[in-house]
Write an enzyme that holds these catalytic residues in place. Structure first.
Site, PDB file in Angstrom:
ATOM      1  N   ASP A  13     -70.776  12.315  36.114  1.00 54.03           N
ATOM      2  CA  ASP A  13     -70.912  13.253  37.234  1.00 54.03           C
ATOM      3  C   ASP A  13     -71.935  12.755  38.256  1.00 54.03           C
ATOM      4  OD1 ASP A  13     -70.167  15.562  38.550  1.00 54.03           O
ATOM      5  OD2 ASP A  13     -71.749  16.774  37.636  1.00 54.03           O
ATOM      6  N   HIS A  30     -67.121   7.664  44.622  1.00 58.20           N
ATOM      7  CA  HIS A  30     -66.125   7.437  43.567  1.00 58.20           C
ATOM      8  C   HIS A  30     -65.864   5.937  43.393  1.00 58.20           C
ATOM      9  CE1 HIS A  30     -65.600  11.646  43.211  1.00 58.20           C
ATOM     10  NE2 HIS A  30     -64.976  11.825  44.357  1.00 58.20           N
ATOM     11  N   LEU A 125     -63.032  -2.276  21.242  1.00 53.35           N
ATOM     12  CA  LEU A 125     -63.338  -0.921  21.721  1.00 53.35           C
ATOM     13  C   LEU A 125     -62.066  -0.183  22.180  1.00 53.35           C
ATOM     14  CD1 LEU A 125     -65.788   0.964  22.717  1.00 53.35           C
ATOM     15  CD2 LEU A 125     -65.234   0.070  24.986  1.00 53.35           C
TER      16      LEU A 125
HETATM   17  C1  IPE Z   1     -66.746  17.212  35.421  1.00 53.23           C
HETATM   18  O1  IPE Z   1     -67.409  17.134  36.638  1.00 53.23           O
HETATM   19  C2  IPE Z   1     -65.439  16.466  35.500  1.00 53.23           C
HETATM   20  C3  IPE Z   1     -65.537  15.019  35.575  1.00 53.23           C
HETATM   21  C4  IPE Z   1     -66.646  14.309  35.496  1.00 53.23           C
HETATM   22  C5  IPE Z   1     -64.281  14.340  35.717  1.00 53.23           C
HETATM   23  P1  IPE Z   1     -67.245  18.286  37.721  1.00 53.23           P
HETATM   24  O2  IPE Z   1     -68.097  17.883  38.879  1.00 53.23           O
HETATM   25  O3  IPE Z   1     -65.824  18.544  37.996  1.00 53.23           O
HETATM   26  O4  IPE Z   1     -67.870  19.537  36.964  1.00 53.23           O
HETATM   27  P2  IPE Z   1     -68.484  20.890  37.524  1.00 53.23           P
HETATM   28  O5  IPE Z   1     -67.512  21.434  38.534  1.00 53.23           O
HETATM   29  O6  IPE Z   1     -69.787  20.539  38.155  1.00 53.23           O
HETATM   30  O7  IPE Z   1     -68.660  21.746  36.314  1.00 53.23           O
HETATM   31  C1  IPE Z   2     -67.695  13.047  39.205  1.00 56.96           C
HETATM   32  O1  IPE Z   2     -68.435  13.101  40.367  1.00 56.96           O
HETATM   33  C2  IPE Z   2     -66.324  12.453  39.423  1.00 56.96           C
HETATM   34  C3  IPE Z   2     -65.220  13.437  39.367  1.00 56.96           C
HETATM   35  C4  IPE Z   2     -65.344  14.687  39.013  1.00 56.96           C
HETATM   36  C5  IPE Z   2     -63.905  12.957  39.717  1.00 56.96           C
HETATM   37  P1  IPE Z   2     -68.295  14.325  41.362  1.00 56.96           P
HETATM   38  O2  IPE Z   2     -67.197  14.049  42.328  1.00 56.96           O
HETATM   39  O3  IPE Z   2     -68.180  15.606  40.626  1.00 56.96           O
HETATM   40  O4  IPE Z   2     -69.683  14.264  42.139  1.00 56.96           O
HETATM   41  P2  IPE Z   2     -70.652  15.479  42.446  1.00 56.96           P
HETATM   42  O5  IPE Z   2     -70.945  16.134  41.134  1.00 56.96           O
HETATM   43  O6  IPE Z   2     -69.942  16.375  43.404  1.00 56.96           O
HETATM   44  O7  IPE Z   2     -71.866  14.824  43.043  1.00 56.96           O
HETATM   45 MG    MG Z   3     -69.497  16.963  39.883  1.00 52.20          MG
END
Ligand code: IPE
Ligand code: IPE
Ligand code: MG
Length: 226
Positions: A13, A30, A125
């Site tokens: 995240d 990303h 892995l």
């Molecule tokens: C969790 O992150 C999903 C992934 C890392 C793919 P999110 O950014 O979607 O989670 P929330 O919305 O903060 O809970």
């Molecule tokens: C995690 O990073 C990747 C996905 C959920 C696809 P985020 O896109 O949730 O990034 P933040 O949490 O908004 O910074």
């Molecule tokens: Mg996120």
């Protein structure tokens, strides 16, 4: 004896915030995040103690995001899988997707299946990418599969009908939030949870090594007494 981090799961995240902090579009985060995926996967493949790395890449809830971001993520995933086939094969890494793939485009599904098949003989892995994955959705799909086969529902039969029945030893979430966001709820029942403020694109194998070191010192009791 110290704990073996056999199965590591990561909620990757913080990509969007990482990019926005430098005045860039979330999508840039990303792209950078994909580089961290490669580095962490390669590190785990080279570590004999680690058998499985489960990475949360796209949740069943992430469809709620703006269409352009979702489209970008789909394209990035396809590009990543195509480019990384070499890395998988060189590292003896087996690619194993989990999640409901039926919602993806034909082209993305074919790419996922191609990489899965090409790496099926790899014995090092297992890199399990969670794609349109939600633990609640996984459990409901598993329960429905048992009902369709007329199989009695037990903890064992349900576990084996899940996308993966591999229990998580160490679960890490980057990005500063302290929640599971619907990731591997069943399999992480006795996982050790580690949270770091580091945003995913900044996460390094050095930080992972530190977490593993700390994990090894934890007393895991699984409900018993030591
Ligand atoms: C969790 O992150 C999903 C992934 C890392 C793919 P999110 O950014 O979607 O989670 P929330 O919305 O903060 O809970
Ligand atoms: C995690 O990073 C990747 C996905 C959920 C696809 P985020 O896109 O949730 O990034 P933040 O949490 O908004 O910074
Ligand atoms: Mg996120």
């Amino acid at each position: 004896m110290s704990n073996q981090p056999r199965h590591i799961a990561i909620i990757m995240d913080g990509n969007g915030r990482w990019a926005q902090a430098q005045g860039k579009n979330r999508t840039y985060g990303h792209e950078k995040g994909a580089e961290t995926v490669r580095a962490v996967t390669t590190f785990c493949a080279a570590n004999d103690e680690i058998d499985r790395l489960s990475l949360y890449a796209f949740s069943t809830e992430n469809w709620k995001r703006p269409k352009l971001e979702v489209e970008f993520l789909m394209k990035l995933l396809e590009k990543y899988l195509k480019n990384e086939l070499k890395t998988y094969l060189e590292g003896n890494i087996r690619f194993e997707p989990i999640g409901d793939l039926t919602l993806f485009s034909d082209s993305l599904r074919q790419t996922i299946e191609h990489v899965r098949r090409e790496t099926a003989g790899c014995t090092g892995l297992v890199q399990s990418l969670a794609l349109n994955y939600g633990a609640q959705d996984e459990i409901v799909r598993a329960a429905n599969a048992l009902i369709a086969r007329n199989t009695p529902l037990t903890a064992e039969s349900l576990e084996h009908a899940l996308d993966t029945c591999e229990n998580v030893d160490l679960l890490i979430r980057t990005g500063g939030d302290h929640r599971l966001s619907n990731f591997l709820l069943w399999q992480a029942a006795y996982a050790e949870l580690f949270f770091t403020d580091t945003l995913w694109p900044d996460f390094t194998t050095a930080e992972l090594e530190k977490i593993i070191k700390k994990f090894k010192t934890v007393e895991r009791r699984f409900g018993g007494l030591n």
